[in-house]
Design an enzyme around this catalytic site. Structure first.
Site, PDB file in Angstrom:
ATOM      1  N   LYS A 143     -22.119  16.768  14.064  1.00 20.06           N
ATOM      2  CA  LYS A 143     -22.191  15.625  13.160  1.00 20.06           C
ATOM      3  C   LYS A 143     -23.502  14.901  13.427  1.00 20.06           C
ATOM      4  O   LYS A 143     -23.721  14.387  14.523  1.00 20.06           O
ATOM      5  CB  LYS A 143     -21.016  14.665  13.381  1.00 20.06           C
ATOM      6  CG  LYS A 143     -19.675  15.188  12.909  1.00 20.06           C
ATOM      7  CD  LYS A 143     -18.598  14.131  13.037  1.00 20.06           C
ATOM      8  CE  LYS A 143     -17.241  14.653  12.567  1.00 20.06           C
ATOM      9  NZ  LYS A 143     -16.186  13.617  12.670  1.00 20.06           N
ATOM     10  N   GLU A 167     -19.050   8.142   8.421  1.00 21.47           N
ATOM     11  CA  GLU A 167     -18.653   8.597   9.753  1.00 21.47           C
ATOM     12  C   GLU A 167     -19.810   8.411  10.727  1.00 21.47           C
ATOM     13  O   GLU A 167     -20.977   8.512  10.349  1.00 21.47           O
ATOM     14  CB  GLU A 167     -18.227  10.073   9.704  1.00 21.47           C
ATOM     15  CG  GLU A 167     -16.948  10.290   8.931  1.00 21.47           C
ATOM     16  CD  GLU A 167     -16.414  11.705   9.073  1.00 21.47           C
ATOM     17  OE1 GLU A 167     -16.973  12.468   9.883  1.00 21.47           O
ATOM     18  OE2 GLU A 167     -15.442  12.042   8.377  1.00 21.47           O
ATOM     19  N   LEU A 210     -11.665  24.025  18.377  1.00 23.64           N
ATOM     20  CA  LEU A 210     -10.391  24.410  18.965  1.00 23.64           C
ATOM     21  C   LEU A 210     -10.205  25.914  18.763  1.00 23.64           C
ATOM     22  O   LEU A 210     -10.861  26.519  17.902  1.00 23.64           O
ATOM     23  CB  LEU A 210      -9.245  23.637  18.315  1.00 23.64           C
ATOM     24  CG  LEU A 210      -9.200  22.135  18.633  1.00 23.64           C
ATOM     25  CD1 LEU A 210      -8.091  21.463  17.842  1.00 23.64           C
ATOM     26  CD2 LEU A 210      -9.029  21.884  20.119  1.00 23.64           C
ATOM     27  N   ASP A 255      -8.392   5.113   9.839  1.00 24.14           N
ATOM     28  CA  ASP A 255      -8.285   6.360   9.055  1.00 24.14           C
ATOM     29  C   ASP A 255      -7.451   7.403   9.807  1.00 24.14           C
ATOM     30  O   ASP A 255      -7.929   8.493  10.100  1.00 24.14           O
ATOM     31  CB  ASP A 255      -9.701   6.883   8.790  1.00 24.14           C
ATOM     32  CG  ASP A 255      -9.702   8.084   7.857  1.00 24.14           C
ATOM     33  OD1 ASP A 255      -8.844   8.135   6.965  1.00 24.14           O
ATOM     34  OD2 ASP A 255     -10.555   8.972   8.031  1.00 24.14           O
TER      35      ASP A 255
END
Length: 583
Positions: A254, A275, A360, A428
């Site tokens: 990100k 974000e 993950l 959120d």
């Protein structure tokens, strides 16, 4: 009219003349010579017209070609003085951002051009773009007054004596790692050939990780390993990229969009807010010091947009790169929101900070469930309040009677999650994920997707804390940890600051977030004190929740179903391009 037609008409005329009484050899000869000259003139006329048309088309084509080439040359010429407008900034017009420790040395070695400016302004009230220089150097991060309430401390001291601390052992009677569980149940050996596989092998039945050395090794690789390929992460609401490293393992990147001091616009809805990359990093460290250890490992990294992103990017991502008027390397990527030139991600000039979060395990190897939170907001502009925000008996009337939360750890997990969300200001939280691999072990909530946290320091959304206030239950380990941070000399923020200081892009948060964290901790302790006053320690503090009025079932057998009308889907970890399969 064509030459053939004219000739036919004249031939008819000659024939008529030959049959007329006035015909004669001499007259006929004259007529024929006249006709031949006329035909020759007509033929020449048509030939000249055709020649002129060919010349005109040729000239027209050449003219268009010359104009086109001239236009391209003009557009390619440098525009003198164009960049002065960007470089002549009034004093103090740009905030500077602190990138400390190893990151400063990294920048000093790699940067060869003037730093210029970073991201462009997006909103009128948005702070100017960040620079890769220190703003917080020399500042005291704890230069604020924070004192616990003596009244709350007195109540806690009284109730803590009534808590049966031996219950803490029942919170996780057996924490089996994935490697141990598969070895016992499937006779299957889990590889530990690199830091990714070591992390996957140590995923536990009670938490995501325990061994800090494994996480440290993983962080080192995430922040330093050479990048092999860069792809767009499909399905995201904002810019996210998939890094494939030289060992063929993957992570989510990100990019930094705003500086540390940027705060969310109060007029933005929680579901349309930007974000923040540093929110993911800070939440991981907060989750760790709270003792949850259920957040996905995330670390900071500085990348070179040219050599590490553009040159390694897939074709559709590469098309979105450009150089800004400030001569900074930028890209847009593709996503649902904010993927346009106005919201481009720009370097300084080609260096960019971001967060790197490990993938993950592949869901085909380690299945997960996607759970809809009972405390999900409406995600609507018109109907902004959900039932749980207006009905203070919601937990007793709905949640505690729901078979998914009536027995086991899931309700206590939900309270833990919302305590953390209240501290970080995350509104959120619509879904949460859980591993569906440890048969016989209750699934726990994975603390995933925290990018909209740490948006405001001046606002405490008390609705986030309603699961604690309404349900009035908490784990003994969570109560103990919060109490120690509340009353002991080493505060929550000092412990968090110490943990985050090891990150390559430290400081992670603007220091103004520290008093907000301490203030919110005080609000949590006041809510706990009220629950203890109203219900007593035995009814509030527990390792496992049971509602005797609801028949006990296996909560892991529940299959999550979306309600009709749901319009927002939680961001999912995408399937790896080259699978991170566990052997």
């Amino acid at each position: 009219m064509s030459v053939d037609v004219v000739e036919s008409v004249l031939a008819v005329a000659v024939a008529r003349y030959a049959r007329s009484p006035a015909r004669g050899a001499y007259g006929e000869s004259i007529v024929r010579r006249t006709i031949d000259k006329l035909i020759d003139l007509i033929d020449r006329f048509y030939s000249s017209i055709a020649h002129m048309m060919r010349l005109t088309l040729k000239r027209l084509f050449i003219s268009v070609f010359v104009i086109f080439c001239t236009t391209l040359i003009i557009l390619a010429l440098p525009r003198k003085g164009f960049e002065r407008e960007w470089e002549s900034k009034p004093p103090g017009s740009f905030e500077s951002e602190n990138i400390g420790g190893p990151a400063r040395r990294f920048l000093a070695e790699r940067s060869r051009r003037p730093t210029g400016v970073g991201d462009q302004n997006i909103l009128p009230n948005q702070p100017p773009p960040p620079k890769l220089t220190g703003e917080f150097d020399g500042l005291d991060p704890f230069a604020f007054y924070s004192s616990p309430s003596k009244k709350v401390l007195a109540k806690l001291a009284r109730y803590l004596k009534e808590v049966d601390w031996s219950e803490m052992k029942k919170e996780c009677p057996q924490n089996s790692t994935l490697a141990e569980y598969w070895s016992q149940t499937k006779r299957k050996k889990v590889s530990k050939s690199d830091s990714w596989e070591s992390f996957y092998a140590e995923i536990g039945s009670c938490d995501v990780y325990r061994n800090t050395e494994t996480i440290d090794n993983l962080f080192k690789d995430l922040s330093t390993l050479p990048i092999k390929e860069v792809h767009i992460m499909d399905g995201g609401t904002q810019v996210k990229l998939i890094f494939t490293f030289e060992n063929d393992k993957q992570a989510v990147f990100k990019p930094m969009r705003f500086g540390r001091n940027y705060e969310s616009d109060p007029n933005h809805f929680y579901f349309s807010d930007f974000e923040r990359h540093n929110a993911e990093i800070a939440t991981f460290h907060l989750d760790k010091i709270l003792g949850f250890r259920r957040a996905v490992p995330t670390v900071g990294r500085i990348v070179n947009i040219t050599s590490e992103l553009l040159e390694k990017a897939e074709k559709k991502l590469k098309k979105t790169f450009f150089v800004s008027p400030a001569k900074n390397q930028c890209f847009v990527s593709r996503c649902d929101y904010y993927c346009d030139t106005t919201h481009a991600i720009c370097g300084s000039p080609d260096l960019k900070e971001g967060s790197v979060q490990v993938f993950l395990p592949d869901e085909n190897a380690v299945p997960r469930k996607h759970n809809r939170s009972p405390y999900r907001r409406t995600y609507s502009k018109k109907n902004q309040l959900a039932d749980w925000q207006t009905n203070m008996d919601y937990c007793n009337a709905e949640v505690k009677k729901d078979k998914k939360y009536a027995h086991g750890r899931r309700l206590l997990d939900l309270v833990d999650l919302h305590i953390m969300d209240f501290l970080i200001g995350n509104q959120d939280r619509h879904h949460y994920e859980s591993f569906d691999v440890f048969s016989g072990h209750p699934a726990y909530a994975v603390h995933l997707d925290n990018g909209r946290a740490f948006g405001r320091t001046d606002f405490d959304d008390l609705d986030i804390l309603l699961p604690l206030k309404q349900c009035c239950v908490i784990r003994p380990s969570t109560l103990k940890t919060l109490s120690e941070f509340y009353k002991n000399p080493k505060s929550l923020t000092k412990t968090l600051h110490e943990s985050m200081s090891k990150d390559p892009v430290f400081p992670i948060l603007a220091y103004k977030h520290y008093p907000a964290l301490e203030r919110r901790l005080g609000i949590i302790m006041e809510a706990l004190a009220k629950c203890l006053d109203d219900n007593g320690a035995k009814a509030v503090v527990m390792s496992v929740f049971h509602n005797p009025k609801v028949p006990e079932t296996d909560p892991n057998d529940y299959v999550e179903e979306e309600e009709s009308g749901d319009t927002k889907q939680a961001p999912q970890q995408v399937q790896p391009i080259k699978g991170n399969a566990i052997h």
